[in-house]
Design a protein around this motif. Sequence first.
Motif, mmCIF file in Angstrom:
data_model
loop_
_atom_site.group_PDB
_atom_site.id
_atom_site.type_symbol
_atom_site.label_atom_id
_atom_site.label_comp_id
_atom_site.label_asym_id
_atom_site.label_seq_id
_atom_site.Cartn_x
_atom_site.Cartn_y
_atom_site.Cartn_z
ATOM 1 N N PHE A 125 1.014 -1.283 0.104
ATOM 2 C CA PHE A 125 0.003 -0.008 -0.126
ATOM 3 C C PHE A 125 0.865 1.303 -0.219
ATOM 4 N N ALA A 126 1.882 1.244 0.748
ATOM 5 C CA ALA A 126 2.862 2.256 0.885
ATOM 6 C C ALA A 126 3.565 2.603 -0.512
ATOM 7 N N GLU A 127 3.718 1.548 -1.258
ATOM 8 C CA GLU A 127 4.427 1.852 -2.530
ATOM 9 C C GLU A 127 3.372 2.233 -3.604
ATOM 10 N N GLY A 128 2.310 2.277 -3.210
ATOM 11 C CA GLY A 128 1.249 2.792 -4.173
ATOM 12 C C GLY A 128 0.123 1.768 -4.778
ATOM 13 N N MET A 129 0.148 0.530 -4.274
ATOM 14 C CA MET A 129 -0.673 -0.449 -4.682
ATOM 15 C C MET A 129 -2.110 0.103 -3.718
ATOM 16 N N LYS A 130 -3.392 0.015 -4.367
ATOM 17 C CA LYS A 130 -4.552 0.392 -3.818
ATOM 18 C C LYS A 130 -5.487 -0.733 -3.623
ATOM 19 N N VAL A 131 -5.338 -1.696 -4.068
ATOM 20 C CA VAL A 131 -6.307 -2.903 -3.866
ATOM 21 C C VAL A 131 -5.367 -4.115 -3.809
ATOM 22 N N ALA A 132 -5.501 -4.832 -2.709
ATOM 23 C CA ALA A 132 -4.746 -6.202 -2.352
ATOM 24 C C ALA A 132 -5.905 -7.181 -2.408
ATOM 25 N N VAL A 133 -5.950 -8.008 -3.551
ATOM 26 C CA VAL A 133 -7.034 -8.970 -3.854
ATOM 27 C C VAL A 133 -6.551 -10.197 -3.268
#
Length: 412
Positions: A125-133
Amino acid sequence: MPVLVMKFGGTSVANLDRIRRAAKRVGVEVAKGYDVIVIVSAMSGKTNELVGWVDETSPLYDAREYDAVVSSGENVTAGLMALTLQEMDVPARSWQGWQVPLKTNSAHSQARIEEIPPENIRAKFAEGMKVAVVAGFQGISPEGRITTLGRGGSDTTAVAFAAAFEAERCDIYTDVDGVYTTDPRICDKARKLDKIAFEEMLELASLGAKVLQTRSVELAMRYKVKLRVLSSFEEQSDEAGTLVCDEEEIMESNVVAGVAYSRDEAKLTVQSVADRPGIAATIFTTLSDAGVNVDMIVQDISEEGRTDMTFSCPTDQVVRAEQALLAIKEKGELNYAELLADRNVAKVSVVGIGMRSQSGVAAKMFKVLSDEGINIKVITTSEIKISVLIDRKYMELAVQALHDAFELHKTG
């Protein structure tokens, strides 16, 4: 960023069109500023197909390999959901249970969650991912093997992630638009509840309501996770669905919140056992060791030092119960005259936190059933629940009559 957990059941991801529809809902929440954890089930029918393949290949299967096969359905959905979100320019990636890692015990096919360290997903998330599926229903054992959480385990996965990440809310998307006062397929007056207390939902889930898995409600209650049950097929508003929450958040409620039923019940009676200390322990320890899930228990009045012990269990566990009790009878550990099994019964229950403060619910329930000519075979109660065992042919009549009598079609 605040975290939101969204769980999509099998019918909500049954094909690519439905996955796209679910992904659009995820995109809406990302646009609101959430980091989103999406928990997905296998496509509708896929888990049953995988289980069938395992049974056909190896009737006495290795549970570790069962988990390896059956968990694959969720992996497919997670990858397809992540790809769909990427096509929408939403930064997303899929996670299998071992990658999170979702740590469980070693009880394959019925594993319990022990820990969900949030560091790996938080770092992304901190690196820019918005969604963890995340693939639901699965984890990893201390031995490094894939485990599964039992049928309906994706609900439990979702709530566990909401607790681990201190999510603002956990939304469960399914094929119904909320929790109803009873099954709308049986009673056309059934009403969708705006809110329901954790305790009420836990009782309803354990008594046969199929909306949420019991363990998921237990977890939500323990960790104070706000749960919302919604339809993935209808337009949503902020007030859509049913919120499962603390009792204190519900201003006014009916004495009875809902009527639940379970069709797959059986009544067993162990006739003429010795009425002495230890007999009940012998019977029910034996049943427990055999994996029989006993529910209602009644002991009859003793006559000449002998008594009858009656209990209920799921119909598919009757043979197991019969074999276990016969085995200890043949060993001389338990003496009884006969074991009678009645597979044509159903359990009907009324549930409501209002029962704590208002008397007369049991009397009213029994009067309603009496007026309909329905005989009660077994009764069990708790602080917020009354359950009865009746002939299965009267189940729908009982549900409708009780729903009407407690005026569950009315609000407040």
